[in-house]
Every structure is written in C-alpha cells, then in structure tokens.
Design an enzyme around this catalytic site. Sequence first.
Site, PDB file in Angstrom:
ATOM      1  CG  HIS A 149      -3.282  -1.688  -1.779  1.00  0.00           C
ATOM      2  ND1 HIS A 149      -3.504  -2.680  -2.707  1.00  0.00           N
ATOM      3  CD2 HIS A 149      -3.657  -0.538  -2.379  1.00  0.00           C
ATOM      4  CE1 HIS A 149      -4.005  -2.162  -3.807  1.00  0.00           C
ATOM      5  NE2 HIS A 149      -4.087  -0.863  -3.637  1.00  0.00           N
TER       6      HIS A 149
ATOM      7  CB  SER B  59      -6.996   1.203  -3.725  1.00  0.00           C
ATOM      8  OG  SER B  59      -5.781   1.888  -3.869  1.00  0.00           O
TER       9      SER B  59
END
Length: 256
Positions: free
Chosen positions: A179, A128
């Site tokens: 992230h 991610s």
Amino acid sequence: MFIRHERSIKEFMQSYPIVSTLVIVHLGLWLVINLLQLPFGIWLYQLGSGSNYWVEQGEYWRLISPIFLHVDLMHALFNSFSLVLFGPALEQMLGRTKFILGYLFAGIFGNLGTYFVEDLYYNHVGASGAIFGLFGIYIFMVLFRKHLIDQISSQMVTTILIIGLVMTFFNPGINVSGHVFGFLGGFIIAPVILAGANSYNPWAAIARRNRYRDDDDIQFDPNRWNKKRLPRSFTKNIWWIILGVLVLLGLFSRLF
C-alpha cells in the site's frame, strides 16, 4: 470527477477501455482459478503470485503478475470497484498509454517495496498497491496541480486516502508495504504522466456522445455550453458516494 454518467456497461467500456479491461482480467482470472478450479488456473496462480523467495531466485515477473491476481471473489470485487470509481477520470485525463503506465508503475513499485521490506517467505496478491498508486497521482494533483482537480474531488480523495492508510496500519493481514510503496510509486510518476494533462470535465463525454445521436433525440438548449455550475444532484450524490465508499472500506479493508 467520480460520478459516473454512462448509461450502460457498453458505454462505460467504450469510454474507459483500460479500466474495463483490468476489471475483466481481475474477474476472469478469479473465475478460472477459484470458481472453475481448472488445473491451468491453479498453476497460473502459483506461477504468478507474489513471493519474495521466488523473486530472490530470479522470477522477476512476480513483481508484475500479483497485480492481476486476488485471493477470493470479495477481494477481486472490491479492488475492481475501487478501480471503477477512481480510474475513469484519470484514464480520460491522461489517455490510455499514460494511465496504464502509471497504474503498472505504482503496482510494481509497491511489489518492489514488499520485496525489500518484508521477509524472504512473504507471499501476496492483489491490485491494491496499484490502486493506492492512483491515490498517489491524485494527491500530487491536490498538492502541486490544483487546476487539474476540483475542490470536492480533492476533499474526497484526501479523506478516503487517510482512512485507507489508517486501516492499512491497524488491520492484520494487509500488505502494508504494498500500500505505502504503491502510493509512493503513483506520487513519484505523477509529474511525468501529468505533463500536458487537461482537467477532467465530467460533461465532455456526454457532449461528444450527443453529437452522434439521431436528430430526433437531440433537444437543443442554446445555453447548455454556458452552464458553469453542476446540478444540485451532483453535490447531493457526492456525499452518498463518500458514505458508501467509507462503509465498503470498513467492511472489506482486510481484503487489500
């Protein structure tokens, strides 16, 4: 930019070999590690998972290897789905080398951020951070290279990024540092890899494929090269795609 026009998996793989290879690696490693539970797979997971402690001990490959590993099938599937949705346009725009460079740089930058921000015993896996790096590249285009991205795609990317960031901060168990720093990594490397890039034309691949079809399959349209407007189905389908992505983000956000 994000509607797929390929008619088969084979055609998709031929058009986007880097995205396809990454998806195969995601699912292949999950198969070996989780489904088959081979001793080699378990050892590979332990050796490759992100661990701040072991990075501190000099195992620097752990800044790269977590990008390809996932906790479970849903984790691998969701990150692979995100890559299939947002990766092809960039792979075609940038070319294979620049695309994989940007993807890996963002993932490593996210893992570096995790190492410096999180505690010594923090562990993590997942692609991610690298995927958020793709958003960083897109947002750079939205802000500074507007000619490379159409308005609908700009709105779609911005909306999904905002929702993704909100979920990042309000859902437990998410690698927030991965992230955020992954996104920053993509944004930082964007001006380097976007140098000389051309805007993505969703019809270009179709036009190239038509040249190699049998003559009997070609239906000549003398005005086809002059068509500037996308079909109505494009605008209609884009909202369904946005809705589907938002639903998936809500269901699987905890898996980032």
